[in-house]
Motif scaffolding. Structure first.
Motif, PDB file in Angstrom:
ATOM      1  N   LEU A  17       0.829  -1.211   0.000  1.00 22.85           N
ATOM      2  CA  LEU A  17       0.000   0.000   0.000  1.00 22.85           C
ATOM      3  C   LEU A  17       0.864   1.262   0.000  1.00 22.85           C
ATOM      4  CD1 LEU A  17      -2.904  -0.965   2.443  1.00 22.85           C
ATOM      5  CD2 LEU A  17      -3.084  -0.476   0.000  1.00 22.85           C
ATOM      6  N   LEU A  18       1.896   1.275   0.846  1.00 27.76           N
ATOM      7  CA  LEU A  18       2.786   2.438   0.879  1.00 27.76           C
ATOM      8  C   LEU A  18       3.481   2.634  -0.471  1.00 27.76           C
ATOM      9  CD1 LEU A  18       4.379   2.107   4.448  1.00 27.76           C
ATOM     10  CD2 LEU A  18       2.697   3.783   3.645  1.00 27.76           C
ATOM     11  N   PHE A  19       3.923   1.541  -1.079  1.00 26.19           N
ATOM     12  CA  PHE A  19       4.560   1.633  -2.394  1.00 26.19           C
ATOM     13  C   PHE A  19       3.577   2.151  -3.432  1.00 26.19           C
ATOM     14  CE2 PHE A  19       5.574  -0.221  -6.536  1.00 26.19           C
ATOM     15  CZ  PHE A  19       6.824   0.347  -6.741  1.00 26.19           C
ATOM     16  N   PHE A  20       2.338   1.685  -3.391  1.00 21.84           N
ATOM     17  CA  PHE A  20       1.320   2.132  -4.349  1.00 21.84           C
ATOM     18  C   PHE A  20       1.041   3.622  -4.184  1.00 21.84           C
ATOM     19  CE2 PHE A  20      -3.137   2.878  -5.524  1.00 21.84           C
ATOM     20  CZ  PHE A  20      -3.082   2.502  -6.865  1.00 21.84           C
ATOM     21  N   ILE A  21       0.934   4.081  -2.949  1.00 22.07           N
ATOM     22  CA  ILE A  21       0.695   5.504  -2.688  1.00 22.07           C
ATOM     23  C   ILE A  21       1.875   6.335  -3.174  1.00 22.07           C
ATOM     24  CG2 ILE A  21       0.434   7.223  -0.841  1.00 22.07           C
ATOM     25  CD1 ILE A  21      -1.195   5.076   0.688  1.00 22.07           C
ATOM     26  N   TYR A  22       3.096   5.896  -2.844  1.00 22.76           N
ATOM     27  CA  TYR A  22       4.288   6.619  -3.270  1.00 22.76           C
ATOM     28  C   TYR A  22       4.393   6.667  -4.785  1.00 22.76           C
ATOM     29  CZ  TYR A  22       9.142   7.680  -4.260  1.00 22.76           C
ATOM     30  OH  TYR A  22      10.285   8.225  -4.778  1.00 22.76           O
ATOM     31  N   SER A  23       4.158   5.559  -5.456  1.00 19.29           N
ATOM     32  CA  SER A  23       4.295   5.529  -6.915  1.00 19.29           C
ATOM     33  C   SER A  23       3.210   6.374  -7.583  1.00 19.29           C
ATOM     34  CB  SER A  23       4.251   4.095  -7.438  1.00 19.29           C
ATOM     35  OG  SER A  23       2.972   3.522  -7.219  1.00 19.29           O
ATOM     36  N   GLY A  24       2.028   6.449  -6.980  1.00 18.02           N
ATOM     37  CA  GLY A  24       0.962   7.310  -7.520  1.00 18.02           C
ATOM     38  C   GLY A  24       1.367   8.774  -7.460  1.00 18.02           C
ATOM     39  N   GLY A  25       1.945   9.182  -6.338  1.00 21.11           N
ATOM     40  CA  GLY A  25       2.432  10.560  -6.210  1.00 21.11           C
ATOM     41  C   GLY A  25       3.552  10.841  -7.184  1.00 21.11           C
ATOM     42  N   TYR A  26       4.422   9.861  -7.367  1.00 29.76           N
ATOM     43  CA  TYR A  26       5.530  10.014  -8.319  1.00 29.76           C
ATOM     44  C   TYR A  26       4.995  10.179  -9.738  1.00 29.76           C
ATOM     45  CZ  TYR A  26       9.629   8.872 -11.085  1.00 29.76           C
ATOM     46  OH  TYR A  26      10.648   8.904 -12.007  1.00 29.76           O
ATOM     47  N   ARG A  27       4.021   9.368 -10.105  1.00 32.00           N
ATOM     48  CA  ARG A  27       3.428   9.480 -11.454  1.00 32.00           C
ATOM     49  C   ARG A  27       2.764  10.830 -11.655  1.00 32.00           C
ATOM     50  NH1 ARG A  27      -0.006   4.285 -11.469  1.00 32.00           N
ATOM     51  NH2 ARG A  27       0.897   4.117  -9.457  1.00 32.00           N
ATOM     52  N   THR A  28       2.074  11.304 -10.618  1.00 38.72           N
ATOM     53  CA  THR A  28       1.420  12.606 -10.709  1.00 38.72           C
ATOM     54  C   THR A  28       2.453  13.709 -10.910  1.00 38.72           C
ATOM     55  OG1 THR A  28      -0.361  11.851  -9.266  1.00 38.72           O
ATOM     56  CG2 THR A  28      -0.108  14.224  -9.526  1.00 38.72           C
ATOM     57  N   ARG A  29       3.525  13.689 -10.115  1.00 42.19           N
ATOM     58  CA  ARG A  29       4.595  14.682 -10.268  1.00 42.19           C
ATOM     59  C   ARG A  29       5.237  14.589 -11.644  1.00 42.19           C
ATOM     60  NH1 ARG A  29       8.131  12.941  -6.448  1.00 42.19           N
ATOM     61  NH2 ARG A  29       6.576  12.148  -5.031  1.00 42.19           N
TER      62      ARG A  29
END
Length: 96
Positions: A17-29
């Motif tokens: 879950l933490l990885f998914f949240i982090y990668s979502g923020g990374y994709r958005t940026r």
């Protein structure tokens, strides 16, 4: 033993879950940066086109300045000739 397996699964799920949240923020940026890059490239292209237009305009103005300087020199020579001889010199019509 079952507690260890369940604890490991919980930790793995939390990590996922933490990885998914982090990668979502990374994709958005990353998408925002790509959009900014695209906008900046458009601005650069616009400024380059404007720069070319200004260079063309400057060349026209410099050409006109050179032509006027040549005409001015011809007029000075004609005035000098008139003062020296008292006769009107033949001045060719101005070039267009």
């Amino acid at each position: 033993m079952a507690r260890l397996v369940i604890g490991g699964l919980v930790v793995a799920i939390i990590a996922a879950l933490l990885f998914f949240i982090y990668s979502g923020g990374y994709r958005t940026r990353n998408q925002e940066q790509e959009q900014q890059l695209s906008e900046l490239n458009n601005q650069v292209n616009k400024l380059q086109a404007e720069n070319e237009q200004l260079k063309n305009d400057l060349a026209k103005v410099q050409s006109e300045g050179s032509r006027l300087a040549a005409q001015n020199e011809e007029m000075r020579k004609a005035i000098g000739s008139f003062k020296a001889t008292g006769k009107m010199p033949e001045v060719p019509p101005p070039a267009k």
